[in-house]
Enzyme design. Structure first.
Site, mmCIF file in Angstrom:
data_model
loop_
_atom_site.group_PDB
_atom_site.id
_atom_site.type_symbol
_atom_site.label_atom_id
_atom_site.label_comp_id
_atom_site.label_asym_id
_atom_site.label_seq_id
_atom_site.Cartn_x
_atom_site.Cartn_y
_atom_site.Cartn_z
ATOM 1 N N ASP A 84 0.895 -1.146 0.000
ATOM 2 C CA ASP A 84 0.000 0.000 0.000
ATOM 3 C C ASP A 84 0.934 1.197 0.000
ATOM 4 O O ASP A 84 1.546 1.520 1.018
ATOM 5 C CB ASP A 84 -0.886 0.003 1.259
ATOM 6 N N HIS A 85 1.061 1.838 -1.157
ATOM 7 C CA HIS A 85 2.165 2.803 -1.264
ATOM 8 C C HIS A 85 1.989 4.007 -0.338
ATOM 9 O O HIS A 85 2.947 4.706 -0.054
ATOM 10 C CB HIS A 85 2.411 3.219 -2.718
ATOM 11 N N HIS A 122 -5.653 2.893 0.947
ATOM 12 C CA HIS A 122 -4.812 4.008 1.396
ATOM 13 C C HIS A 122 -5.393 4.777 2.597
ATOM 14 O O HIS A 122 -4.707 5.009 3.589
ATOM 15 C CB HIS A 122 -4.596 5.007 0.261
HETATM 16 C C1 BG6 Z 1 -3.444 4.627 -6.535
HETATM 17 C C2 BG6 Z 1 -4.811 4.720 -7.144
HETATM 18 O O1 BG6 Z 1 -3.369 3.518 -5.679
HETATM 19 O O2 BG6 Z 1 -3.181 5.811 -5.796
HETATM 20 C C3 BG6 Z 1 -4.908 5.943 -8.048
HETATM 21 O O3 BG6 Z 1 -5.085 3.561 -7.897
HETATM 22 C C4 BG6 Z 1 -4.516 7.196 -7.284
HETATM 23 O O4 BG6 Z 1 -6.201 6.090 -8.597
HETATM 24 C C5 BG6 Z 1 -3.186 6.992 -6.574
HETATM 25 O O5 BG6 Z 1 -4.408 8.247 -8.217
HETATM 26 C C6 BG6 Z 1 -2.903 8.162 -5.645
HETATM 27 O O6 BG6 Z 1 -1.607 8.059 -5.165
HETATM 28 P P1 BG6 Z 1 -0.766 9.347 -4.802
HETATM 29 O O7 BG6 Z 1 0.519 8.819 -4.277
HETATM 30 O O8 BG6 Z 1 -0.610 10.143 -6.073
HETATM 31 O O9 BG6 Z 1 -1.565 10.094 -3.792
#
Ligand code: BG6
Length: 508
Positions: free
Chosen positions: A182-183, A245
């Site tokens: 989960d980045h 997230h």
């Molecule tokens: C991803 C989603 O996991 O996270 C995307 O699939 C989203 O739809 C993205 O745009 C958002 O990540 P960040 O790091 O740009 O906030």
């Protein structure tokens, strides 16, 4: 500095968008900083028939914005000698045999430790794991060597599919080998919440229902669905952002202090929070959840299409591109404190932050002023952009009388004057290579998050007439989100100013 053992990294979906935009830039940065092992190989897999040279050329192009070609040419060339490509069709067992042979052609040292990165559609997770196991590629050869598998999100599309997937994976890999990414958890500013909360005595005693009135968690995006209409129209904001997230972020904010700073202690506490989320059922869904979908509009003079006009989206789609939820955590610390969570595409700007609203004084001396004028005590933990922390409070305006005005004390990471913060994927890939799964989601936490969102998704499916509010692209979502505050004067924090012109900024 933690340096991993010699390793082989196998990327399924190696020609995909994630691989080009996130994985290779992260790997290159780690290489540049000498954070990778002295010996390693990266083998990207994809359905296209590409030579190593073709593939390396593509990666060079993708890395353009990350490389200073004047000073780093040699480093980049050296990195490229570690990059290989092989075409593979997941449905073809013979292709896995060729994969095994490719691994065996690498130096013996790097063959001992293998990280499989599944940057593919989730339908392929179980078949890939099965084929790897059929060739014993899942087997750790000794106590000091390892085999690990990283799975990109989404992990399932509901509780049942997530459970099934988990069961299937556990046939081939043990839990300690499975890394569910989960980045958001890899973002420096999210990790900083742990440090902020548990390294400082100042806020610890205040972090509970006695002192906190409400919490806001926002992840706003200015982009629409871009070229991911096909995926998004199956998923929607609830599955794409909230289930993973935002609930993971909420768990970091609300968790109890772990006994030790080790992966299991931290993941235990996070899972407990998710398990304590009060489910929202039936008619409560109308009062506690607002869904929306962007409609075409003009943003700073530019016409942007509505969601239903995006490529690969059903023109009648009722998929939500915005969700706002009022959630509660049923435990001693948080009983009665509302957590307002919102996310959406095509909002005015890209900003993610957590706002903690503290209670006012019990006895109000300055009651001729509104809360706004007095300056409510707010703590803003900014995740992105302009990562930092802001504490807001009221002070006396100099001069006669006792006029109170809100002021802020703020810290910006950029003031540390160090290099840009590392990207989430740099941290997460390195952690997986080292064997630290603290920042990866554990099965029980993923299940608990599905348990929370599933009843809402089910309800929407069974009651298709549930209101789906249109909001013009470039606005903060449907104004109906204010109903979540039940007629009080409360509102969301809107951190960004001047969004109608090019001098727009988001104040911390
Ligand atoms: C991803 C989603 O996991 O996270 C995307 O699939 C989203 O739809 C993205 O745009 C958002 O990540 P960040 O790091 O740009 O906030």
């Amino acid at each position: 500095m933690r340096i991993p053992d010699p390793f082989t990294l196998i990327i399924f979906g190696g020609t995909g968008d994630l691989s080009h935009r996130k994985l290779f830039p992260a790997l290159y940065k780690l290489f540049l900083q000498k954070r990778l092992a002295p010996s390693f190989e990266i083998l990207a897999l994809g359905r296209k028939a590409l030579s190593n040279e073709d593939f390396r050329e593509q990666i060079r192009t993708s890395l353009q914005k990350d490389v200073d070609f004047e000073s780093e040419q040699e480093i980049l060339d050296s990195f490229m000698t570690h990059v290989h490509f092989q075409n593979l069709d997941v449905g073809q067992p013979a292709d896995f045999l060729r994969l095994q042979q490719s691994i065996q052609s690498f130096h013996e040292e790097v063959q001992q430790n293998i990280l499989f990165y599944l940057a593919t559609a989730p339908d392929f997770f179980a078949p890939v794991a099965r084929e790897l196991a059929a060739l014993n590629l899942n087997q750790e050869i000794s106590r000091t060597t390892w085999r690990r598998i990283i799975l990109e999100k989404p992990f399932g599309t509901d509780l049942e599919s997530a459970n099934l997937l988990n069961k299937e994976l556990l046939k081939y890999f043990e839990e300690h080998q499975i890394y569910r990414i989960d980045h958001y958890l890899g973002k420096e500013s999210v990790q900083n919440i742990l440090a902020f909360r548990f390294a400082n005595g100042l806020f610890l005693p205040l972090w509970n229902r006695r002192h906190i009135h409400r919490v806001e968690v926002t992840a706003a995006e200015s982009l629409g669905v871009e070229d991911r209409g096909g995926y998004y129209d199956q998923s929607g904001a609830m599955r794409d952002m909230i289930q993973n997230h935002l609930l993971q972020l909420l768990a970091v904010i609300a968790m109890e202090s772990p006994n030790h700073f080790d992966p299991d202690s931290i993941r235990d506490e996070k899972a407990k929070v998710l398990k304590a989320l009060r489910p929202i059922h039936g008619s409560d869904i109308h009062d506690q959840v607002i869904r929306g979908q962007y409609i075409g509009s003009k943003i700073r003079g530019e016409v942007v299409p509505g969601y239903r006009d995006e490529a690969n989206v059903d023109p009648q789609s009722s998929r939500e591109t915005f969700v706002a939820i009022k959630a509660f955590i049923d435990n001693e610390r948080w009983q009665g404190v509302p957590f307002y969570i919102r996310t959406g595409k095509r909002l005015p700007t890209r900003v993610s932050e957590v706002v903690i609203h503290f209670n006012g004084p019990g006895h109000q001396l300055f009651n001729e002023f509104t809360t706004e004028q007095r300056g409510e005590n707010q703590l803003v933990l900014r995740i992105q952009p302009d990562e930092g922390v802001l504490l807001k409070f009221g002070l006396k305006v100099p001069g006669s009388g006792f006029k109170i005005a809100p002021v802020g004390m703020d810290f910006h990471y950029s003031d540390l004057n160090e290099d840009a913060l590392p990207e989430a994927y740099e941290r997460l890939i390195l952690d997986a290579l080292i064997g630290d799964n603290t920042l990866y989601a554990r099965a029980d936490a993923v299940q608990a998050a599905w348990k929370f969102v599933d009843p809402i998704l089910d309800y929407w499916r069974q009651h298709p007439n549930t209101k789906l509010y249109g909001y013009p692209a470039g606005t903060w979502g449907p104004p109906e989100t204010l109903t979540l505050f039940e007629g009080s004067e409360e509102d969301w924090r809107y951190p960004c100013k001047n969004l109608s012109n090019d001098d727009s900024y988001c104040e911390l």
